[in-house]
Design a protein around this motif. Sequence first.
Motif, PDB file in Angstrom:
ATOM      1  N   GLN A  13       0.882  -1.065  -0.067  1.00 19.27           N
ATOM      2  CA  GLN A  13      -0.184  -0.002   0.070  1.00 19.27           C
ATOM      3  C   GLN A  13       0.963   1.258   0.072  1.00 19.27           C
ATOM      4  OE1 GLN A  13      -2.807  -0.447   3.367  1.00 19.27           O
ATOM      5  NE2 GLN A  13      -4.175  -1.433   1.889  1.00 19.27           N
ATOM      6  N   ALA A  14       0.232   2.356  -0.461  1.00 17.09           N
ATOM      7  CA  ALA A  14       0.964   3.395  -0.394  1.00 17.09           C
ATOM      8  C   ALA A  14       1.742   4.016   0.815  1.00 17.09           C
ATOM      9  CB  ALA A  14      -0.080   4.802  -1.003  1.00 17.09           C
ATOM     10  N   GLY A  15       2.845   4.178   1.083  1.00 19.04           N
ATOM     11  CA  GLY A  15       3.475   4.614   2.202  1.00 19.04           C
ATOM     12  C   GLY A  15       4.166   3.447   2.823  1.00 19.04           C
ATOM     13  N   GLY A  16       4.170   2.320   2.169  1.00 18.07           N
ATOM     14  CA  GLY A  16       4.818   1.360   2.557  1.00 18.07           C
ATOM     15  C   GLY A  16       6.160   1.010   1.888  1.00 18.07           C
ATOM     16  N   SER A  17       7.047   0.065   2.352  1.00 18.63           N
ATOM     17  CA  SER A  17       8.384  -0.083   1.893  1.00 18.63           C
ATOM     18  C   SER A  17       8.604  -1.467   1.075  1.00 18.63           C
ATOM     19  CB  SER A  17       9.536   0.183   2.987  1.00 18.63           C
ATOM     20  OG  SER A  17       9.136   1.216   3.743  1.00 18.63           O
ATOM     21  N   LEU A  18       9.639  -1.489   0.396  1.00 20.71           N
ATOM     22  CA  LEU A  18      10.024  -2.733  -0.285  1.00 20.71           C
ATOM     23  C   LEU A  18      11.514  -2.615  -0.440  1.00 20.71           C
ATOM     24  CD1 LEU A  18       7.413  -3.577  -3.128  1.00 20.71           C
ATOM     25  CD2 LEU A  18       7.985  -4.917  -0.853  1.00 20.71           C
ATOM     26  N   ARG A  19      12.290  -3.810  -0.483  1.00 18.30           N
ATOM     27  CA  ARG A  19      13.560  -3.800  -0.671  1.00 18.30           C
ATOM     28  C   ARG A  19      13.884  -4.792  -1.886  1.00 18.30           C
ATOM     29  NH1 ARG A  19      17.992  -2.166   2.150  1.00 18.30           N
ATOM     30  NH2 ARG A  19      20.074  -3.131   1.803  1.00 18.30           N
ATOM     31  N   LEU A  20      14.373  -4.244  -2.949  1.00 15.17           N
ATOM     32  CA  LEU A  20      14.708  -5.175  -4.149  1.00 15.17           C
ATOM     33  C   LEU A  20      16.225  -5.456  -4.248  1.00 15.17           C
ATOM     34  CD1 LEU A  20      12.922  -3.059  -7.067  1.00 15.17           C
ATOM     35  CD2 LEU A  20      11.909  -4.871  -5.405  1.00 15.17           C
ATOM     36  N   SER A  21      16.589  -6.541  -4.632  1.00 15.19           N
ATOM     37  CA  SER A  21      17.990  -7.029  -4.660  1.00 15.19           C
ATOM     38  C   SER A  21      18.283  -7.568  -6.229  1.00 15.19           C
ATOM     39  CB  SER A  21      18.013  -8.032  -3.700  1.00 15.19           C
ATOM     40  OG  SER A  21      19.477  -8.403  -3.593  1.00 15.19           O
ATOM     41  N   CYS A  22      19.199  -7.170  -6.505  1.00 17.84           N
ATOM     42  CA  CYS A  22      19.906  -7.817  -7.745  1.00 17.84           C
ATOM     43  C   CYS A  22      21.299  -8.332  -7.316  1.00 17.84           C
ATOM     44  CB  CYS A  22      20.105  -6.702  -8.628  1.00 17.84           C
ATOM     45  SG  CYS A  22      21.055  -6.919 -10.026  1.00 17.84           S
ATOM     46  N   ALA A  23      21.262  -9.805  -7.773  1.00 21.24           N
ATOM     47  CA  ALA A  23      22.348 -10.671  -7.642  1.00 21.24           C
ATOM     48  C   ALA A  23      22.978 -10.808  -8.880  1.00 21.24           C
ATOM     49  CB  ALA A  23      22.150 -11.879  -6.972  1.00 21.24           C
ATOM     50  N   ALA A  24      24.336 -10.637  -9.198  1.00 15.28           N
ATOM     51  CA  ALA A  24      24.988 -10.626 -10.307  1.00 15.28           C
ATOM     52  C   ALA A  24      25.959 -12.063 -10.060  1.00 15.28           C
ATOM     53  CB  ALA A  24      25.832  -9.579 -10.456  1.00 15.28           C
ATOM     54  N   SER A  25      26.027 -12.687 -11.598  1.00 20.76           N
ATOM     55  CA  SER A  25      26.925 -13.936 -11.300  1.00 20.76           C
ATOM     56  C   SER A  25      27.566 -14.058 -12.858  1.00 20.76           C
ATOM     57  CB  SER A  25      26.046 -15.117 -11.044  1.00 20.76           C
ATOM     58  OG  SER A  25      24.900 -15.640 -11.741  1.00 20.76           O
ATOM     59  N   GLY A  26      28.551 -14.979 -12.981  1.00 22.95           N
ATOM     60  CA  GLY A  26      28.665 -15.170 -14.445  1.00 22.95           C
ATOM     61  C   GLY A  26      30.143 -15.285 -14.418  1.00 22.95           C
ATOM     62  N   ASP A  27      30.766 -15.228 -15.632  1.00 27.13           N
ATOM     63  CA  ASP A  27      32.307 -15.109 -16.033  1.00 27.13           C
ATOM     64  C   ASP A  27      32.838 -14.226 -14.895  1.00 27.13           C
ATOM     65  OD1 ASP A  27      34.630 -15.956 -17.870  1.00 27.13           O
ATOM     66  OD2 ASP A  27      34.687 -13.907 -17.374  1.00 27.13           O
ATOM     67  N   ILE A  28      33.841 -14.718 -14.177  1.00 27.71           N
ATOM     68  CA  ILE A  28      34.386 -13.751 -12.898  1.00 27.71           C
ATOM     69  C   ILE A  28      35.186 -12.381 -13.648  1.00 27.71           C
ATOM     70  CG2 ILE A  28      36.789 -14.999 -13.152  1.00 27.71           C
ATOM     71  CD1 ILE A  28      34.728 -13.671  -9.929  1.00 27.71           C
ATOM     72  N   TYR A  29      35.773 -12.625 -14.896  1.00 30.89           N
ATOM     73  CA  TYR A  29      36.465 -11.430 -15.287  1.00 30.89           C
ATOM     74  C   TYR A  29      35.502 -10.758 -15.931  1.00 30.89           C
ATOM     75  CZ  TYR A  29      40.475 -14.600 -14.819  1.00 30.89           C
ATOM     76  OH  TYR A  29      41.228 -15.155 -14.280  1.00 30.89           O
ATOM     77  N   VAL A  30      34.353 -11.061 -16.560  1.00 32.47           N
ATOM     78  CA  VAL A  30      33.362 -10.237 -17.051  1.00 32.47           C
ATOM     79  C   VAL A  30      32.561  -9.459 -15.866  1.00 32.47           C
ATOM     80  CG1 VAL A  30      31.312 -10.031 -18.571  1.00 32.47           C
ATOM     81  CG2 VAL A  30      33.341 -11.597 -19.142  1.00 32.47           C
ATOM     82  N   LEU A  31      32.424 -10.190 -14.854  1.00 33.73           N
ATOM     83  CA  LEU A  31      31.706  -9.793 -13.927  1.00 33.73           C
ATOM     84  C   LEU A  31      32.237  -8.622 -13.015  1.00 33.73           C
ATOM     85  CD1 LEU A  31      29.328 -10.201 -11.896  1.00 33.73           C
ATOM     86  CD2 LEU A  31      30.470 -11.738 -10.695  1.00 33.73           C
ATOM     87  N   TYR A  32      33.415  -8.681 -12.835  1.00 35.89           N
ATOM     88  CA  TYR A  32      34.220  -7.600 -12.311  1.00 35.89           C
ATOM     89  C   TYR A  32      34.180  -6.315 -13.122  1.00 35.89           C
ATOM     90  CZ  TYR A  32      35.948 -10.167  -7.972  1.00 35.89           C
ATOM     91  OH  TYR A  32      35.956 -10.599  -6.879  1.00 35.89           O
ATOM     92  N   SER A  33      34.172  -6.609 -14.573  1.00 35.32           N
ATOM     93  CA  SER A  33      34.274  -5.506 -15.181  1.00 35.32           C
ATOM     94  C   SER A  33      32.736  -4.732 -15.308  1.00 35.32           C
ATOM     95  CB  SER A  33      34.819  -5.757 -16.675  1.00 35.32           C
ATOM     96  OG  SER A  33      34.337  -4.858 -17.702  1.00 35.32           O
ATOM     97  N   ALA A  34      31.866  -5.708 -15.165  1.00 38.96           N
ATOM     98  CA  ALA A  34      30.456  -5.152 -15.490  1.00 38.96           C
ATOM     99  C   ALA A  34      30.011  -4.712 -14.137  1.00 38.96           C
ATOM    100  CB  ALA A  34      29.519  -6.542 -15.608  1.00 38.96           C
TER     101      ALA A  34
END
Length: 130
Positions: A13-34
């Motif tokens: 409802q209006a006035g409430g709160s939410l917390r979104l999360s984004c988890a990144a994964s993948g090729d370690i070298y590309v990940l650090y760059s991204a």
Amino acid sequence: QVQLVESGGGSVQAGGSLRLSCAASGDIYVLYSAWDCMGWFRQAPGKERERVVGIDIEDRTVYADSVKGRFTNAKDNAKHTLDLQMNSLKPEDTAMYYCAANSWTTSCKGGLIGPWAKYWGQGTQVTVSS
């Protein structure tokens, strides 16, 4: 390649709160760059996708005027997560929220990641009722 997975959306409802999360994964070298250029975007039905918050390689951050003072990002470089704490939600915040990332480019300076970002999550829906 880099995979971005969002979670935490829902209905509040209006006035409430939410917390979104984004988890990144993948090729370690590309990940650090991204990880150098990241952000949250949202898109409501019939509207263009807009940047909610952008963060650059030096953690310079820019928020959309419509969310300043209500939304806060939290970036964990060790875990490769990017959270978005959303408080005092309004019906106009209703949208699909997307996490985005791109390797460093001067276009990202100041957190100005844009729709040209290479990596995108599948999105998580946020619905705010009045």
